[in-house]
Structure formats: C-alpha cells, structure tokens
Scaffold this motif. Sequence first.
Motif, PDB file in Angstrom:
ATOM      1  N   TRP A 112      42.792 -27.029 -15.110  1.00  0.00           N
ATOM      2  CA  TRP A 112      43.626 -27.792 -14.187  1.00  0.00           C
ATOM      3  C   TRP A 112      44.898 -27.033 -13.836  1.00  0.00           C
ATOM      4  CZ3 TRP A 112      43.738 -28.116 -19.384  1.00  0.00           C
ATOM      5  CH2 TRP A 112      44.984 -28.207 -20.017  1.00  0.00           C
ATOM      6  N   ASN A 113      45.464 -27.397 -12.688  1.00  0.00           N
ATOM      7  CA  ASN A 113      46.752 -26.875 -12.251  1.00  0.00           C
ATOM      8  C   ASN A 113      47.842 -27.848 -12.690  1.00  0.00           C
ATOM      9  OD1 ASN A 113      46.478 -24.365 -10.881  1.00  0.00           O
ATOM     10  ND2 ASN A 113      45.467 -25.420  -9.182  1.00  0.00           N
ATOM     11  N   ALA A 114      48.815 -27.352 -13.419  1.00  0.00           N
ATOM     12  CA  ALA A 114      49.925 -28.187 -13.860  1.00  0.00           C
ATOM     13  C   ALA A 114      51.015 -28.217 -12.782  1.00  0.00           C
ATOM     14  CB  ALA A 114      50.495 -27.665 -15.166  1.00  0.00           C
ATOM     15  N   GLU A 115      51.948 -29.132 -12.952  1.00  0.00           N
ATOM     16  CA  GLU A 115      53.021 -29.270 -11.970  1.00  0.00           C
ATOM     17  C   GLU A 115      53.907 -28.037 -11.901  1.00  0.00           C
ATOM     18  OE1 GLU A 115      55.188 -32.808 -12.765  1.00  0.00           O
ATOM     19  OE2 GLU A 115      53.527 -34.165 -12.291  1.00  0.00           O
ATOM     20  N   ASP A 116      53.929 -27.247 -12.992  1.00  0.00           N
ATOM     21  CA  ASP A 116      54.756 -26.036 -12.992  1.00  0.00           C
ATOM     22  C   ASP A 116      54.061 -24.867 -12.288  1.00  0.00           C
ATOM     23  OD1 ASP A 116      52.776 -25.436 -14.790  1.00  0.00           O
ATOM     24  OD2 ASP A 116      54.099 -25.202 -16.527  1.00  0.00           O
TER      25      ASP A 116
END
Length: 236
Positions: A112-116
């Motif tokens: 997954w892609n994190a918010e950072d």
Amino acid sequence: RLVRGSHIGLQRVAKSDNAIAYFDSGGRIVFFIPWGSRNQLTLVGTTDFDHTVGPDRVHIPPQEIAYLQGIVHTVFPKADATPISTYSALRPLIGGKTAGSATSTSREHRIWNAEDGVLHIAGGKYTTYRAMSEEACDLALREAAPELASMHVTEGAVLTPPSADVFSPENAVENEMAQKLSDYLFVSTYLGYEQRWTRETLEPVAAEMGEKLGWNEARREAEITETLSSLIHSTA
C-alpha cells in the motif's frame, strides 16, 4: 510482526540434486537444499522465531543452530552438522505480536501507499516474491508512469542458473555496481557464505577487485579488515 528465519550452510550431506523437505514433531517444515556455486554445500532451514531486539541485530542464536543440527542428525545421522556459515533475516509479517506462534502467522502480503508517499510492502514469502514485485510496480507506476502500469514483460520469463562468469569480481564491478569487497561476497554473489574466509583467502579477491576500482594498498587492507569484522562464523 518481525519473525526471524535462520539457515546453516553445511558441506554436502546428500548425493541427490533434489531438495528434501522434513517435518519436525511440531509440523513445521525444514528444507535441505543443494547449494553453492559448485553445488558443494547443503543449505538447511529455515526457522521461525519472533525477533524482539531490533532490525540491526539479526543473527542466529545458539539454540537455533542446535535445532537445525538436531534435524540434520535425524535425517542424516552420519553427516557432519558443523556449520560452514549461517545467515538470518527478518520477515515483516502481518499480524499482532501475540497472534499465535511465529510459524502459524499468515504469510499473506499487503502492499500500500502511505500518506507520507512511501510504498510499503509487508508479509509474503520467497515463493510469492515475483507476484509481489509485480503488484508493487503496478501500484507505483499508476502514479509515476500510468502508461507502464500492468506492462508485465517478464511475467512468463523462466529463471535459469547463472553461468560461471557471474561469480567473478570483474562481473560484480562492471555489471552489478559493486564498490566494496562485501558487495561482491554478499550482494552480487553468495560466495561469502560458501567457505570460512580468512585474510589470506580474501587478499587475492581484494586485489582483483581493487585493480578494477583503482584501490591503493591502504584501501585493500581496509576492505579486508571490514569484511573480516562483519563475518560471523558459528560452530557447533
């Protein structure tokens, strides 16, 4: 959940070129795999233990060596189970630290892609690494280069054994971007795990690599010293 897996490398214990799977009394599987650049070794593993001392301290402890040696003696009673080398690594599995035994923890993966903005990869296992790589690339490319997403040009490629020349320091420098002696022994190749290295055996390797990279005598000595200090040889 960080789970440590360890292996020991032995002198060849079986004549067969087939891998052998053994199930211990608790039902966990341990493999005997023909290994080494000349198939002269047997790789035995792996283990499953929760790792609690941080990712910078990942080494096989005596009890894991003893566990694997016990299995070797069970399957091959006359074999020499003295390790030539050992290695350990961490599995970043998905699950709480109290979610059953380390062995029973799921090997399912999550990407997954994190918010950072960092792409995270967790879980998985050796037999799913190509599928995980494909999924990770697709996710990254949907944002960075949508026209390349889902372009799986190596999906059906067969992995073949390497030729002898890939084990040379010259190949490591010219094609693998190796800059240090340890790069050659442990990244470009696994030769660092195939024997008990000494200063005397490292010197000609460092000389050949240094010739390609322009090392002076001081740099060669520094590379040998650093490599020796990082080698951890475990014996029974």
